[in-house]
Design an enzyme around this catalytic site. Structure first.
Site, PDB file in Angstrom:
ATOM      1  N   TYR A 130    -109.374  44.272  41.546  1.00 47.08           N
ATOM      2  CA  TYR A 130    -110.601  44.653  41.703  1.00 47.08           C
ATOM      3  C   TYR A 130    -110.989  46.162  41.575  1.00 47.08           C
ATOM      4  CZ  TYR A 130    -114.884  44.393  44.574  1.00 47.08           C
ATOM      5  OH  TYR A 130    -116.309  44.638  44.928  1.00 47.08           O
ATOM      6  N   ARG A 183    -123.917  48.181  33.188  1.00 46.68           N
ATOM      7  CA  ARG A 183    -123.474  49.276  34.000  1.00 46.68           C
ATOM      8  C   ARG A 183    -122.167  48.877  34.905  1.00 46.68           C
ATOM      9  NH1 ARG A 183    -121.990  49.037  38.707  1.00 46.68           N
ATOM     10  NH2 ARG A 183    -123.751  48.857  39.951  1.00 46.68           N
ATOM     11  N   LYS A 201    -114.328  39.739  40.546  1.00 48.98           N
ATOM     12  CA  LYS A 201    -115.278  39.356  41.743  1.00 48.98           C
ATOM     13  C   LYS A 201    -115.018  37.914  42.098  1.00 48.98           C
ATOM     14  CE  LYS A 201    -118.096  42.957  42.317  1.00 48.98           C
ATOM     15  NZ  LYS A 201    -118.603  43.568  43.500  1.00 48.98           N
ATOM     16  N   GLU A 272    -124.158  40.801  38.643  1.00 49.25           N
ATOM     17  CA  GLU A 272    -123.197  41.662  38.933  1.00 49.25           C
ATOM     18  C   GLU A 272    -123.360  42.957  37.841  1.00 49.25           C
ATOM     19  OE1 GLU A 272    -121.484  41.824  41.704  1.00 49.25           O
ATOM     20  OE2 GLU A 272    -121.166  43.983  41.245  1.00 49.25           O
ATOM     21  N   ASP A 273    -123.442  44.289  38.136  1.00 52.72           N
ATOM     22  CA  ASP A 273    -123.363  45.388  37.199  1.00 52.72           C
ATOM     23  C   ASP A 273    -124.447  45.196  36.166  1.00 52.72           C
ATOM     24  OD1 ASP A 273    -121.882  46.138  39.247  1.00 52.72           O
ATOM     25  OD2 ASP A 273    -120.105  46.344  37.849  1.00 52.72           O
ATOM     26  N   ASP A 295    -125.686  41.277  43.782  1.00 55.09           N
ATOM     27  CA  ASP A 295    -124.676  41.907  44.552  1.00 55.09           C
ATOM     28  C   ASP A 295    -124.952  43.587  44.872  1.00 55.09           C
ATOM     29  OD1 ASP A 295    -122.492  42.305  45.958  1.00 55.09           O
ATOM     30  OD2 ASP A 295    -121.278  42.614  44.118  1.00 55.09           O
ATOM     31  N   ASP A 296    -125.147  44.104  43.690  1.00 52.83           N
ATOM     32  CA  ASP A 296    -125.351  45.677  43.763  1.00 52.83           C
ATOM     33  C   ASP A 296    -126.684  45.996  44.561  1.00 52.83           C
ATOM     34  OD1 ASP A 296    -122.870  46.204  41.780  1.00 52.83           O
ATOM     35  OD2 ASP A 296    -124.215  45.045  40.485  1.00 52.83           O
ATOM     36  N   ASN A 445    -117.795  53.372  42.441  1.00 54.66           N
ATOM     37  CA  ASN A 445    -116.655  53.352  41.991  1.00 54.66           C
ATOM     38  C   ASN A 445    -116.427  53.656  40.386  1.00 54.66           C
ATOM     39  OD1 ASN A 445    -115.779  51.855  44.291  1.00 54.66           O
ATOM     40  ND2 ASN A 445    -117.492  50.422  43.688  1.00 54.66           N
ATOM     41  N   ASN A 490    -117.432  48.696  50.628  1.00 55.89           N
ATOM     42  CA  ASN A 490    -117.444  47.953  49.410  1.00 55.89           C
ATOM     43  C   ASN A 490    -118.258  46.762  49.519  1.00 55.89           C
ATOM     44  OD1 ASN A 490    -116.761  46.471  47.102  1.00 55.89           O
ATOM     45  ND2 ASN A 490    -115.980  48.077  46.370  1.00 55.89           N
TER      46      ASN A 490
HETATM   47  N1  LIG Z   1    -119.070  50.765  46.994  1.00 57.72           N
HETATM   48  C1  LIG Z   1    -120.030  49.578  46.751  1.00 57.72           C
HETATM   49  O1  LIG Z   1    -120.023  48.389  47.158  1.00 57.72           O
HETATM   50  C2  LIG Z   1    -120.959  49.704  45.504  1.00 57.72           C
HETATM   51  C3  LIG Z   1    -120.671  50.921  44.694  1.00 57.72           C
HETATM   52  N2  LIG Z   1    -121.789  50.960  43.544  1.00 57.72           N
HETATM   53  C4  LIG Z   1    -121.662  52.340  42.728  1.00 57.72           C
HETATM   54  O2  LIG Z   1    -122.743  52.906  42.649  1.00 57.72           O
HETATM   55  C5  LIG Z   1    -122.702  53.696  41.464  1.00 57.72           C
HETATM   56  C6  LIG Z   1    -124.158  53.469  41.118  1.00 57.72           C
HETATM   57  O3  LIG Z   1    -124.632  52.173  40.764  1.00 57.72           O
HETATM   58  P1  LIG Z   1    -126.165  51.940  40.249  1.00 57.72           P
HETATM   59  O4  LIG Z   1    -127.008  52.380  41.565  1.00 57.72           O
HETATM   60  O5  LIG Z   1    -126.219  50.440  40.249  1.00 57.72           O
HETATM   61  O6  LIG Z   1    -126.390  52.878  39.224  1.00 57.72           O
HETATM   62  P2  LIG Z   1    -127.497  53.328  38.498  1.00 57.72           P
HETATM   63  O7  LIG Z   1    -127.147  53.607  37.160  1.00 57.72           O
HETATM   64  O8  LIG Z   1    -128.915  52.293  38.603  1.00 57.72           O
HETATM   65  O9  LIG Z   1    -128.206  54.408  39.323  1.00 57.72           O
HETATM   66  C7  LIG Z   1    -127.370  55.724  39.439  1.00 57.72           C
HETATM   67  C8  LIG Z   1    -128.122  56.742  39.887  1.00 57.72           C
HETATM   68  O10 LIG Z   1    -127.414  57.891  40.087  1.00 57.72           O
HETATM   69  C9  LIG Z   1    -128.305  58.935  39.816  1.00 57.72           C
HETATM   70  N3  LIG Z   1    -127.586  60.351  39.494  1.00 57.72           N
HETATM   71  C10 LIG Z   1    -126.799  60.520  38.383  1.00 57.72           C
HETATM   72  N4  LIG Z   1    -126.155  61.508  38.365  1.00 57.72           N
HETATM   73  C11 LIG Z   1    -126.462  62.381  39.480  1.00 57.72           C
HETATM   74  C12 LIG Z   1    -126.307  63.496  40.080  1.00 57.72           C
HETATM   75  N5  LIG Z   1    -125.379  64.195  39.447  1.00 57.72           N
HETATM   76  N6  LIG Z   1    -126.653  63.747  41.252  1.00 57.72           N
HETATM   77  C13 LIG Z   1    -127.566  62.886  42.102  1.00 57.72           C
HETATM   78  N7  LIG Z   1    -127.738  61.729  41.457  1.00 57.72           N
HETATM   79  C14 LIG Z   1    -127.228  61.390  40.203  1.00 57.72           C
HETATM   80  C15 LIG Z   1    -129.245  58.646  38.846  1.00 57.72           C
HETATM   81  O11 LIG Z   1    -130.428  59.306  38.293  1.00 57.72           O
HETATM   82  C16 LIG Z   1    -129.311  57.194  39.343  1.00 57.72           C
HETATM   83  O12 LIG Z   1    -130.579  57.182  40.107  1.00 57.72           O
HETATM   84  C17 LIG Z   1    -121.852  53.070  40.797  1.00 57.72           C
HETATM   85  O13 LIG Z   1    -120.835  54.120  40.531  1.00 57.72           O
HETATM   86  C18 LIG Z   1    -121.095  51.883  41.131  1.00 57.72           C
HETATM   87  O14 LIG Z   1    -119.818  51.745  40.896  1.00 57.72           O
HETATM   88  C19 LIG Z   1    -122.578  50.174  43.162  1.00 57.72           C
HETATM   89  C20 LIG Z   1    -122.539  48.828  43.946  1.00 57.72           C
HETATM   90  C21 LIG Z   1    -121.810  48.625  45.173  1.00 57.72           C
HETATM   91  C1  LIG Z   2    -118.457  47.534  44.051  1.00 57.85           C
HETATM   92  C2  LIG Z   2    -119.286  47.277  43.015  1.00 57.85           C
HETATM   93  O1  LIG Z   2    -120.147  46.040  43.000  1.00 57.85           O
HETATM   94  C3  LIG Z   2    -119.713  48.381  41.954  1.00 57.85           C
HETATM   95  O2  LIG Z   2    -119.336  49.190  41.916  1.00 57.85           O
HETATM   96  O3  LIG Z   2    -120.792  47.849  40.916  1.00 57.85           O
HETATM   97 MG   LIG Z   3    -121.130  45.850  41.042  1.00 61.33          MG
END
Ligand SMILES: NC(=O)C1=CN([C@@H]2O[C@H](COP(=O)(O)OP(=O)(O)OC[C@H]3O[C@@H](n4cnc5c(N)ncnc54)[C@H](O)[C@@H]3O)[C@@H](O)[C@H]2O)C=CC1
Ligand SMILES: CC(=O)C(=O)O
Ligand SMILES: [Mg+2]
Length: 603
Positions: A130, A183, A201, A272-273, A295-296, A445, A490
């Site tokens: 993962y 993504r 996953k 997912e993603d 999930d996201d 991540n 997470n």
């Molecule tokens: N810990 C967890 O369980 C999860 C973590 N994530 C992580 O969240 C991150 C984003 O995922 P999504 O929202 O789906 O992506 P996304 O691409 O839909 O959104 C990213 C956002 O961040 C903004 N952004 C980019 N550069 C920036 C900066 N310098 N300052 C402020 N904002 C900025 C963008 O404008 C956009 O609004 C990924 O790295 C993903 O791995 C996502 C889902 C679950």
């Molecule tokens: C953990 C997860 O789903 C992500 O980073 O997109």
């Molecule tokens: Mg994800």
């Protein structure tokens, strides 16, 4: 008592860390001889007893000595440990990929042993199968590719999916994780290489939720990629064309969903993603028609909300105080907006629909206000008016540092995908937070994309913070015998339970209240004493236990919501008559656990 009938291959009550000596029901196999050895589901390697070797035509195809499951387990762990020893000091990525390879080889060869070592060592192995290593695997997938896993539907398959779906060899499928690779974590568009995410996953589904691995299906929907580097790479294994857009794109996803539903009407599909526009669009499009969730957007929201409620408790304040928390969310994508939407619902429940939460949302262009041109419709409810921010001296597009300095938030939460955006200045500004125990959530991540590291957070924002990250970091030694606890915020703490609860209830759809029940279950899992120490989430070692609880909470809510249609021989009436304890027991009884079952050949 309520166990659902299925191949008894290894359907056994959970008995972690023990090698059960119980007799298990036989598993029917339609193959013989070498075909069995080459089928990772039935293969026991040197573990086939002599009687079975006779029965199944295996005599002479294996070395004579029979090695027990326990002994095979020990041998694997020893080889894993020697790999760790022999690669000490080498580059991190090299070591991580070497570990992934040895696990993947076992996965390809002997699933029962693979899932046993995974379940019993989940804390060590989750970072390999993962996040973060799965990200590295996606980046290198075309080069690492040896054998396919899951199904690949591509733009060229339009019109064929209804028949293609029947190429999947398993009769039944319960759980599907689907990506279009657009993504992948914080790594961007990785095209077909994103298939490693559904695989990882679903491994978590087996490990945490005890979903039977014979009934899982990772899926890649390859509609092209806009990643020029991949398009130029001669090794790239996906379609070499730009991504489909608009109706062309949606018609592919529609066709896939119809095909899945036609063959397995009760299968649950986890999106997912997907890049944000398609994440929201597909969720809206399918959530009332199919048993699916994103999930996201939804899993992440529940995990973040549980953490946010935990930080209120960590401050020694009543939960209702959540409505007064100042929360700065950095990243206005599918994850960040999903979190804010769920947090808003929680505030409305606690303080009434007129409540005015103190949420601040930033994206790559800074603070989002109503002044923003081309604002994404999903971000509108969280955009600040001039009136709301004038008193703070903030304006449209204010920088993160400025926002943190002026707002003095209780929580700083990153879902931006950008490593290091919580820089020294931002973190130091958190020292002026209005909270006695400020929280820093660096949820992006994989590790390199985390908004800050654990060490940086405790060093700059102070030792009294609560810290959480999306990928694992080690606890931080603060000196004087003090330890800065690192939480892993997470969605792995929720998606397996959401899927399991939906499956065992036979839910028609997944409702907001089922998701809310999942989040509340996770939020209430930790004791006050743990929360005081800054421990917001259970250890990953207990992931099977928390997943059973979450699954039961989701199932019970599905019954209340009248979307539960029952599963196998357990009808909706029986589900509705189960007490809380009985529901939990029903869930646990249906969690698959890997053991070697006697194999019986049938033509
Ligand atoms: N810990 C967890 O369980 C999860 C973590 N994530 C992580 O969240 C991150 C984003 O995922 P999504 O929202 O789906 O992506 P996304 O691409 O839909 O959104 C990213 C956002 O961040 C903004 N952004 C980019 N550069 C920036 C900066 N310098 N300052 C402020 N904002 C900025 C963008 O404008 C956009 O609004 C990924 O790295 C993903 O791995 C996502 C889902 C679950
Ligand atoms: C953990 C997860 O789903 C992500 O980073 O997109
Ligand atoms: Mg994800």
């Amino acid at each position: 008592m309520w166990r659902v009938a299925r191949c008894a291959a290894a359907s056994l009550r959970q008995s972690p860390r023990r090698f059960s000596t119980a007799i298990h029901g036989p598993c029917i196999v339609h193959k013989r001889g070498a075909d069995i050895l080459h089928d990772p589901w039935f293969n026991k390697d040197t573990g086939f007893p002599l009687t079975e070797r006779d029965r199944l035509g295996l005599r002479g195809l294996l070395p004579p000595r029979v090695i027990s499951f326990e002994h095979q387990y020990v041998r694997f762990m020893e080889s894993y440990q020697s790999l760790e020893k022999n690669t000490r000091g080498q580059h991190d990525n090299f070591v991580s990929l070497a570990k992934w390879r040895i696990l993947n080889r076992l996965h390809d060869r002997n699933e029962t042993l693979y899932y046993r070592v995974l379940i019993d060592n989940i804390k060590n192995f989750a970072p390999i199968i993962y996040t973060p290593t799965v990200g590295l695997v996606c980046q290198n997938y075309s080069g690492l590719f040896r054998r396919p896993r899951g199904m690949y539907f591509c733009a060229r398959d339009k019109g064929e999916m209804m028949s293609m779906i029947h190429n999947w060899p398993a009769q039944e499928v319960d759980m599907i994780v689907l990506t279009d690779g657009s993504r992948i974590l914080g790594l961007g568009d990785l095209g077909v290489q994103g298939i490693a995410i559904p695989i990882g996953k679903l491994d978590m589904y087996v490990a945490a939720a005890g979903i039977n691995p014979q009934r899982i299906l990772p899926v890649m929907l390859d509609v092209g990629t806009n990643n020029q580097k991949l398009l130029d790479d001669p090794l790239y294994l996906g379609l070499r064309q730009p991504r489909l857009e608009g109706e062309e794109y949606l018609s592919i996803v529609d066709e896939f969903m119809e095909a899945v539903h036609a063959r397995w009407p009760k299968a649950i599909v986890q999106f997912e993603d997907f890049q944000m526009k398609w994440a929201f669009e597909t969720l809206d499009r399918y959530r009332k028609r199919f048993c699916m969730f994103n999930d996201d957007i939804q899993g992440t929201a529940g995990v973040a909300l549980a953490g946010l409620l935990g930080t209120v408790r960590a401050q020694g304040r009543p939960l209702a105080d959540f409505a007064n928390q100042k929360i700065v969310v950095v990243g206005a994508g599918s994850a960040g907006l999903g979190v804010l939407k769920m947090a808003l619902q929680a505030v409305s429940r606690m303080a009434g629909p007129q409540a005015d939460p103190h949420f601040f949302l930033l994206d790559k262009d800074g603070l989002i206000t109503k002044e923003r041109k081309d604002i994404d419709p999903a971000a509108v409810p969280f955009a600040k008016t001039q009136g709301e921010i004038k008193g703070l001296g903030l304006s449209e597009g204010a920088s993160l540092t400025e926002v943190v300095k002026k707002v003095k938030p209780h929580v700083l939460l990153g879902l931006s995908g950008v490593g290091g955006v919580f820089n020294e200045e931002v973190l130091k500004a958190m020292r002026e937070s209005d909270s006695t125990k400020p929280a820093v959530f660096a949820m992006s991540n994989p590790t390199a994309n985390a908004e800050c590291t654990a060490i940086e957070a405790f060093k700059h924002a102070g030792e009294d913070i609560v810290f959480a990250s999306g990928s694992p970091f080690s606890d931080v030694n603060l000196g004087n015998g003090k330890i800065g606890h690192v939480n892993q915020a997470n969605n792995m703490y929720l998606f397996p339970g959401i899927g399991l609860g939906a499956l065992l209830s036979g839910a028609r759809i997944i409702t907001d209240r089922m998701l809310q029940a999942a989040a509340e279950c996770l939020a209430s899992y930790m004791t006050d004493e743990e929360i005081r120490r800054g421990v917001l989430y259970p250890s990953i070692d207990s992931i099977r236990d928390i997943t059973a609880e979450v699954g039961a909470a989701v199932l019970r809510t599905a019954v209340v919501e009248e979307v539960a249609e029952g599963h196998g021989e357990v009808g909706s009436k029986e589900l509705s008559h189960m007490s809380k304890e009985e529901t939990l027991q029903y869930v646990k009884d249906n969690m698959w656990y890997p053991v070697y079952s006697p194999l019986v050949h049938e033509k």
